[in-house]
Structures are given as C-alpha cells and as structure tokens.
Design an enzyme around this catalytic site. Structure first.
Site, mmCIF file in Angstrom:
data_model
loop_
_atom_site.group_PDB
_atom_site.id
_atom_site.type_symbol
_atom_site.label_atom_id
_atom_site.label_comp_id
_atom_site.label_asym_id
_atom_site.label_seq_id
_atom_site.Cartn_x
_atom_site.Cartn_y
_atom_site.Cartn_z
ATOM 1 C CB THR A 1 -0.937 0.003 1.228
ATOM 2 O OG1 THR A 1 -1.837 -1.100 1.130
ATOM 3 C CG2 THR A 1 -1.731 1.290 1.321
ATOM 4 C CB THR B 1 -0.254 -3.856 6.202
ATOM 5 O OG1 THR B 1 -1.483 -3.792 5.466
ATOM 6 C CG2 THR B 1 0.413 -2.483 6.200
ATOM 7 C CG ASP B 2 -3.286 -7.547 3.208
ATOM 8 O OD1 ASP B 2 -3.793 -6.931 4.171
ATOM 9 O OD2 ASP B 2 -3.749 -7.485 2.055
ATOM 10 N NE ARG C 1 -5.382 -19.255 14.450
ATOM 11 C CZ ARG C 1 -6.596 -18.766 14.653
ATOM 12 N NH1 ARG C 1 -7.664 -19.342 14.094
ATOM 13 N NH2 ARG C 1 -6.781 -17.712 15.435
ATOM 14 C CD GLN D 1 -9.243 -21.115 18.062
ATOM 15 O OE1 GLN D 1 -10.212 -20.367 18.132
ATOM 16 N NE2 GLN D 1 -9.375 -22.426 17.951
#
Length: 310
Positions: free
Chosen positions: A11, A87-88, A220, A252
């Site tokens: 971005t 950022t993802d 998880r 999680q």
C-alpha cells in the site's frame, strides 16, 4: 550511516486507479527524496518485477527468499536496512527474515502504511521516516516499525485491518535475531504447510485429508491448549505421527500463548505428539515450519527457541 531501502510493494507505494489502489512506479523514491537530507548515504533497491510491485497478499516463499537475499548480498555495504512492505503479510515476512538472516550484525526494519503515500494524511511518510531513524539505535535483528513503535520481528502480528496502529507484538527478552557465529542465509522451498482452526463442530475428517497431503500443520487451539476428544481428530494426529508430519499447536488467543499440559482437555494433543508452540504467533509457526522442513529434524527445530519466538 549507510542505509539501504528495499521496496517490495504494498500500500505504501500505491496510487488510485479506476480499479482501486495499485502499485505506482516512483512513489517510494519521491518520498525518500523529501527526507534524504537527513539520511545522505541512502541507497534504494526495487525488487523485480518493477511493475507491478508485489501486493503482499500475493507474497509467497519465493518473495521471502528474494528479500532475504537482497539484504544478505549487501550486508558489507550498509549499516542498516529498511524494507517497505504491504501490511497483509508483513508479519509473515518479518518472521521469515528472522529465520533466514542468521547472525547478522545490523538492524533490518520492515515498515509500510495503511494509506498510500500518494493520498492525503497518509501514514506512510511517518512510518518510513521513523524506520530510518530507528536504524540508528535498533539492535541487530529484524524489527517492524509502525505507528510510532518498534516491534519485535519474531512476535509481531497484524491486530487491526484498518487502524493506522495496525500492528502489535508480545514482549520477549530475546532479540529478534537467529544466532549464528557468522552471518549466513537460510532459504526455503514452497512446502505444503497447512493451518487448521479448532472450532465447535469442526470437520476433523478434513484434517485427516490435510495430513495425508501436507508436510506440516499449524493447529490453532482453544485457550492455553485444549481440543475436543474427537475420534477423527485423534485419527488425524495419529496419522501425522506415522507420516512424521510435524503438528504445532498455537493459541487462538492473541496473548497468553500455549501450555498444553494445563488442562485435561489437552490430553489428545499430548497423546498425538503435538509440538507445544507456547507463545508463538500463528504467523511465526507457519513460517518456522517452512524452515524446519529444510532441516534433518523438523520436530526438534520447531521445539527449539531461536529468537524469542516462543
């Protein structure tokens, strides 16, 4: 101070188009020109292909290898490195840089922005400037500079999808540096690393299929390490043990980590030979498994703490 800025996309280097924000050539360079007076010895590299630069949502292990190699080949020429990144998947790449760049004696700082530099009120200039400033005081290792904070590269994760203060980390007394007697680089192949989230009514039969096809698994779990005593889950973990597929359990919960022995409801994990991920983030567990699969003993590698990740 000699600093190399490696632009990988994301971005921060985008501009508005008819189809939405997309990478634009020269955005990072223009921003650096504005702040170059305070950082005169500043080099830049844009990883190929130039147009378009990669969107971090499309990043793969190949990008991890390319970024790490770009740093490693320039270690003798610069005192610090700044990596601009989307950022993802920034937290994944930070974890990968920690795993890949071993024994380095310089800081490597990843940064990015939630709003492109080409848009009014962008956070990109602040984050980029802060990253360059942090290069002067950060310890050797891999860090993330974002929204005024220097974050631990082994412990960082994206906690908000839109806030400018999007990233956080958990504390660690160990620096984000994989110890080695001399600088070296580790690279990885695109292994079949899968993630499965335990939930009420989860389809554990699919987990068995995943174990049959995959090379490693991130599981998880609830809380500090609980899971239902489900026969299909037990079968899947048994198959993983037979196939020597490492299974790493992470929580999680965003904080607090794992301790599989805390509750009786975690017995199925202990019986199944699941590796206790302790405080590892899901991102680090995923990344570390890729590098573990390059070793002779992935289970031992995953159970060993190298850089504060656990």
């Amino acid at each position: 101070m000699r600093i190399l800025v490696i632009h990988t996309g994301g971005t921060i280097g985008m501009a508005q188009t008819d189809q939405g924000f997309a990478p634009k050539d020269g955005v990072i360079e223009e921003a650096l020109d504005q702040i170059r007076s305070n950082h005169t010895d500043l080099g830049t590299i844009r990883l190929m292909p130039l147009t378009p630069a990669i969107d971090s949502g499309e990043a793969t292990t190949a990008e991890w290898n390319r970024i790490a190699m770009a740093v490693f080949t320039e270690l003798g020429n610069y005192d610090a490195f700044v990596i601009t990144h989307g950022t993802d998947s920034l937290s994944y790449s930070a974890a990968a840089m920690v795993m890949a760049l071993r024994g380095i004696d310089v800081p490597v700082i990843l940064t990015g922005s939630m709003i492109p530099l080409t848009v009014e009120n962008s956070d990109g200039m602040r984050n980029l400037t802060d990253a360059l400033i942090a290069c002067r005081s950060a310890q050797p290792g891999v860090w993330v500079q974002f929204a005024g904070r220097l974050l631990h590269g082994s412990r960082v994760y994206k906690a908000h999808s839109s806030d400018l203060d999007a990233f956080t980390d958990s504390p660690s007394e160990m620096p984000p540096l994989f110890a080695s007697p001399f600088p070296t680089i580790a690279q990885t192949s695109p292994h079949k690393v899968l993630t499965f989230t335990i939930a009420p009514g989860a389809m554990f039969g699919l987990l068995k299929t995943a174990v049959q096809q995959g090379e490693a698994l991130v599981l998880r779990c609830y809380g500090s390490g609980t899971a239902p005593n489900d026969p299909e889950l037990r079968d899947a973990l048994s198959l993983a043990a037979k196939r020597n597929v490492p299974v790493v359990a992470v929580s999680q919960c965003p904080a607090g980590g794992m301790n599989i022995g805390t509750y009786q409801a975690g017995q199925i994990l202990r019986d199944g030979g699941v590796i206790d991920g302790r405080g590892m983030t899901a991102e680090m567990a995923h990344v570390k498994l890729h590098y573990a699969l390059e070793t002779d003993d992935p289970h031992a590698f995953m159970a060993t703490e190298f850089c504060g990740e656990m």
